[in-house]
Design an enzyme around this catalytic site. Structure first.
Site, PDB file in Angstrom:
ATOM      1  N   ASP A   6      -3.332  -9.229  -9.070  1.00 27.09           N
ATOM      2  CA  ASP A   6      -4.164  -8.351  -8.250  1.00 27.09           C
ATOM      3  C   ASP A   6      -3.857  -6.904  -8.620  1.00 27.09           C
ATOM      4  O   ASP A   6      -2.793  -6.598  -9.169  1.00 27.09           O
ATOM      5  CB  ASP A   6      -3.878  -8.570  -6.751  1.00 27.09           C
ATOM      6  CG  ASP A   6      -4.811  -7.723  -5.891  1.00 27.09           C
ATOM      7  OD1 ASP A   6      -6.028  -7.717  -6.162  1.00 27.09           O
ATOM      8  OD2 ASP A   6      -4.327  -7.041  -4.972  1.00 27.09           O
ATOM      9  N   SER A   7      -4.792  -6.022  -8.292  1.00 22.86           N
ATOM     10  CA  SER A   7      -4.576  -4.602  -8.532  1.00 22.86           C
ATOM     11  C   SER A   7      -3.418  -4.075  -7.683  1.00 22.86           C
ATOM     12  O   SER A   7      -2.883  -3.011  -7.973  1.00 22.86           O
ATOM     13  CB  SER A   7      -5.856  -3.836  -8.204  1.00 22.86           C
ATOM     14  OG  SER A   7      -6.237  -4.110  -6.862  1.00 22.86           O
ATOM     15  N   TYR A  38      -8.355  -0.328  -8.027  1.00 22.95           N
ATOM     16  CA  TYR A  38      -9.272  -0.525  -9.152  1.00 22.95           C
ATOM     17  C   TYR A  38     -10.730  -0.284  -8.718  1.00 22.95           C
ATOM     18  O   TYR A  38     -11.596  -0.083  -9.553  1.00 22.95           O
ATOM     19  CB  TYR A  38      -9.190  -1.968  -9.664  1.00 22.95           C
ATOM     20  CG  TYR A  38      -7.991  -2.296 -10.542  1.00 22.95           C
ATOM     21  CD1 TYR A  38      -6.896  -1.458 -10.644  1.00 22.95           C
ATOM     22  CD2 TYR A  38      -7.983  -3.475 -11.278  1.00 22.95           C
ATOM     23  CE1 TYR A  38      -5.822  -1.794 -11.449  1.00 22.95           C
ATOM     24  CE2 TYR A  38      -6.917  -3.810 -12.093  1.00 22.95           C
ATOM     25  CZ  TYR A  38      -5.829  -2.969 -12.170  1.00 22.95           C
ATOM     26  OH  TYR A  38      -4.765  -3.299 -12.978  1.00 22.95           O
ATOM     27  N   GLY A  39     -10.956  -0.383  -7.410  1.00 22.86           N
ATOM     28  CA  GLY A  39     -12.326  -0.476  -6.875  1.00 22.86           C
ATOM     29  C   GLY A  39     -13.256   0.674  -7.193  1.00 22.86           C
ATOM     30  O   GLY A  39     -14.470   0.517  -7.123  1.00 22.86           O
ATOM     31  N   CYS A  69      -8.042 -10.565  -7.464  1.00 19.36           N
ATOM     32  CA  CYS A  69      -8.748  -9.309  -7.204  1.00 19.36           C
ATOM     33  C   CYS A  69     -10.247  -9.482  -7.481  1.00 19.36           C
ATOM     34  O   CYS A  69     -10.636  -9.876  -8.587  1.00 19.36           O
ATOM     35  CB  CYS A  69      -8.162  -8.253  -8.141  1.00 19.36           C
ATOM     36  SG  CYS A  69      -8.931  -6.656  -8.032  1.00 19.36           S
ATOM     37  N   ASN A  70     -11.060  -9.182  -6.488  1.00 24.96           N
ATOM     38  CA  ASN A  70     -12.517  -9.290  -6.670  1.00 24.96           C
ATOM     39  C   ASN A  70     -13.019  -8.323  -7.724  1.00 24.96           C
ATOM     40  O   ASN A  70     -13.904  -8.649  -8.508  1.00 24.96           O
ATOM     41  CB  ASN A  70     -13.232  -8.969  -5.360  1.00 24.96           C
ATOM     42  CG  ASN A  70     -13.391 -10.181  -4.491  1.00 24.96           C
ATOM     43  OD1 ASN A  70     -14.419 -10.845  -4.521  1.00 24.96           O
ATOM     44  ND2 ASN A  70     -12.365 -10.496  -3.732  1.00 24.96           N
ATOM     45  N   THR A  71     -12.462  -7.113  -7.725  1.00 22.81           N
ATOM     46  CA  THR A  71     -12.929  -6.092  -8.663  1.00 22.81           C
ATOM     47  C   THR A  71     -12.647  -6.535 -10.098  1.00 22.81           C
ATOM     48  O   THR A  71     -13.515  -6.440 -10.969  1.00 22.81           O
ATOM     49  CB  THR A  71     -12.246  -4.746  -8.346  1.00 22.81           C
ATOM     50  OG1 THR A  71     -12.505  -4.421  -6.975  1.00 22.81           O
ATOM     51  CG2 THR A  71     -12.768  -3.649  -9.233  1.00 22.81           C
ATOM     52  N   GLU A 154      -4.452  -0.755   4.084  1.00 20.44           N
ATOM     53  CA  GLU A 154      -3.122  -0.450   3.523  1.00 20.44           C
ATOM     54  C   GLU A 154      -2.324   0.461   4.452  1.00 20.44           C
ATOM     55  O   GLU A 154      -1.101   0.407   4.490  1.00 20.44           O
ATOM     56  CB  GLU A 154      -3.268   0.188   2.144  1.00 20.44           C
ATOM     57  CG  GLU A 154      -3.929  -0.767   1.175  1.00 20.44           C
ATOM     58  CD  GLU A 154      -3.259  -0.858  -0.174  1.00 20.44           C
ATOM     59  OE1 GLU A 154      -2.633   0.119  -0.580  1.00 20.44           O
ATOM     60  OE2 GLU A 154      -3.389  -1.924  -0.809  1.00 20.44           O
ATOM     61  N   CYS A 186     -13.430  -8.838  -1.137  1.00 21.36           N
ATOM     62  CA  CYS A 186     -12.311  -7.933  -1.445  1.00 21.36           C
ATOM     63  C   CYS A 186     -11.058  -8.514  -0.822  1.00 21.36           C
ATOM     64  O   CYS A 186     -11.104  -9.033   0.306  1.00 21.36           O
ATOM     65  CB  CYS A 186     -12.589  -6.541  -0.884  1.00 21.36           C
ATOM     66  SG  CYS A 186     -11.206  -5.412  -1.091  1.00 21.36           S
ATOM     67  N   THR A 187      -9.951  -8.409  -1.551  1.00 27.07           N
ATOM     68  CA  THR A 187      -8.689  -8.996  -1.093  1.00 27.07           C
ATOM     69  C   THR A 187      -8.245  -8.514   0.289  1.00 27.07           C
ATOM     70  O   THR A 187      -7.545  -9.229   0.996  1.00 27.07           O
ATOM     71  CB  THR A 187      -7.573  -8.626  -2.090  1.00 27.07           C
ATOM     72  OG1 THR A 187      -7.688  -7.229  -2.389  1.00 27.07           O
ATOM     73  CG2 THR A 187      -7.648  -9.451  -3.339  1.00 27.07           C
ATOM     74  N   HIS A 188      -8.618  -7.281   0.645  1.00 22.77           N
ATOM     75  CA  HIS A 188      -8.097  -6.691   1.879  1.00 22.77           C
ATOM     76  C   HIS A 188      -8.902  -7.043   3.133  1.00 22.77           C
ATOM     77  O   HIS A 188      -8.418  -6.882   4.245  1.00 22.77           O
ATOM     78  CB  HIS A 188      -8.060  -5.174   1.764  1.00 22.77           C
ATOM     79  CG  HIS A 188      -7.044  -4.663   0.806  1.00 22.77           C
ATOM     80  ND1 HIS A 188      -7.025  -5.039  -0.518  1.00 22.77           N
ATOM     81  CD2 HIS A 188      -6.002  -3.804   0.979  1.00 22.77           C
ATOM     82  CE1 HIS A 188      -6.015  -4.429  -1.122  1.00 22.77           C
ATOM     83  NE2 HIS A 188      -5.380  -3.674  -0.242  1.00 22.77           N
TER      84      HIS A 188
HETATM   85  N1  DGL Z   1      -7.998  -5.955  -4.983  1.00 21.52           N
HETATM   86  C1  DGL Z   1      -9.230  -5.197  -4.902  1.00 21.52           C
HETATM   87  C2  DGL Z   1     -10.417  -6.142  -4.712  1.00 21.52           C
HETATM   88  O1  DGL Z   1     -10.282  -7.267  -4.265  1.00 21.52           O
HETATM   89  C3  DGL Z   1      -9.186  -4.170  -3.797  1.00 21.52           C
HETATM   90  C4  DGL Z   1      -8.226  -3.038  -4.063  1.00 21.52           C
HETATM   91  C5  DGL Z   1      -8.633  -2.174  -5.242  1.00 21.52           C
HETATM   92  O2  DGL Z   1      -9.666  -1.469  -5.167  1.00 21.52           O
HETATM   93  O3  DGL Z   1      -7.930  -2.223  -6.231  1.00 21.52           O
HETATM   94  O4  DGL Z   1     -11.525  -5.764  -5.024  1.00 21.52           O
END
Ligand code: DGL
Length: 269
Positions: A6-7, A38-39, A69-71, A154, A186-188
């Protein structure tokens, strides 16, 4: 072992579901905390960072890597699978979270009106639209970028009135569109699930990404015994971060919901 990338910390929510569903395997988690988020980054940068991470996890012995990570799944996975992997690691595998979540959305939707929320990069990629349209024709798909939600989670601002006001603003167009299913892309966002469900109301199903991805991984391992047989089954969990290990441990434990022991700082690229 199974690599999870993940990012940053958010992917620990996905790892948590893996540990519950598939506790016997060895896991190596890598969070690129030094370069998160990363988003809001460009496709080239997201691809390059993700490729470096994948290369690192393979060098450490991963056989199968999940991009939690979705991104990264949206912006880097296809190119890694189609170009980089066949040339460098033809017998290893990299999987993402977009296809499992799209499949779950198609299974869940009642009349085919599906919403997706995610980072700017994920929504702009159009990858959920592509995958959903491959699975079923005639869907109505509504995407909404929610760039403020990652920093709010976060910072531990879940449940605060300010966060709920921002959530309402982001979700209003989706609610007005009368979607019946919502993908948390998104992970969050699973941390905000209760508030999202309350705002969207009882006519909209809000999917549970960690549970879905863990179920799909279980199914994948059943269907790919040649990969499954190569995975370590020592129950070991190790964590790599590109930033401060102490900070990773302190901030990551609430995401994982359990103690984080072996953490190491690594340099990518
Ligand atoms: N992990 C990223 C996602 O799931 C979210 C955090 C980021 O922007 O890096 O898209």
């Amino acid at each position: 072992m199974i690599g999870v990338f993940d990012s940053g910390l958010g992917g620990l929510t996905i790892l948590k579901a893996f540990l519950r569903a598939l506790p016997d395997y060895g896991y190596l988690y890598l969070g690129d905390n030094a370069r998160t988020p990363y988003g809001n980054k460009s496709q080239e940068v997201i691809h390059e960072y993700t490729r470096q991470a994948v290369e690192f996890l393979f060098a450490r012995g991963a056989v199968l890597i999940i991009l939690a990570c979705n991104t990264a799944s949206a912006k880097a996975l296809r190119r890694i699978q189609q170009q980089w992997l066949p040339a460098h690691h033809p017998t290893e595998r990299v999987l993402g979270v977009v296809i499992p979540l799209a499949e779950a959305a198609v299974e869940a939707t009642r009349y085919g009106w599906v919403g997706i929320i995610g980072t700017r990069a994920t929504i702009a990629s159009g990858v959920y639209d592509q995958e959903l349209n491959k699975l079923r024709t005639g869907l109505k798909i509504f995407g909404q970028a929610c760039p403020l939600l990652v920093p709010l989670v976060e910072e531990g601002w879940v449940g605060k009135p300010e966060t709920n006001r921002i959530l309402k603003k982001y979700l209003r167009p989706l609610k007005n569109s009368k979607i019946d299913t919502l993908v948390l892309g998104c992970t969050h966002y699973p941390f905000l699930r209760k508030d999202i469900e309350r705002i969207m109301g009882k006519n909209c199903r809000v999917l549970d990404p960690p549970g879905i991805v863990a179920e799909k991984l279980t199914d994948y391992l059943r269907r790919h015994p040649e990969i499954e047989a190569r995975l370590a089954k020592d129950g070991r969990r190790r964590y790599l971060t590109t930033d401060d290990p102490e900070r990773f441990r302190d901030l990551g434990e609430p995401f994982l919901g359990q103690r984080i022991r072996e953490v190491e700082r690594v340099v990518l690229g």
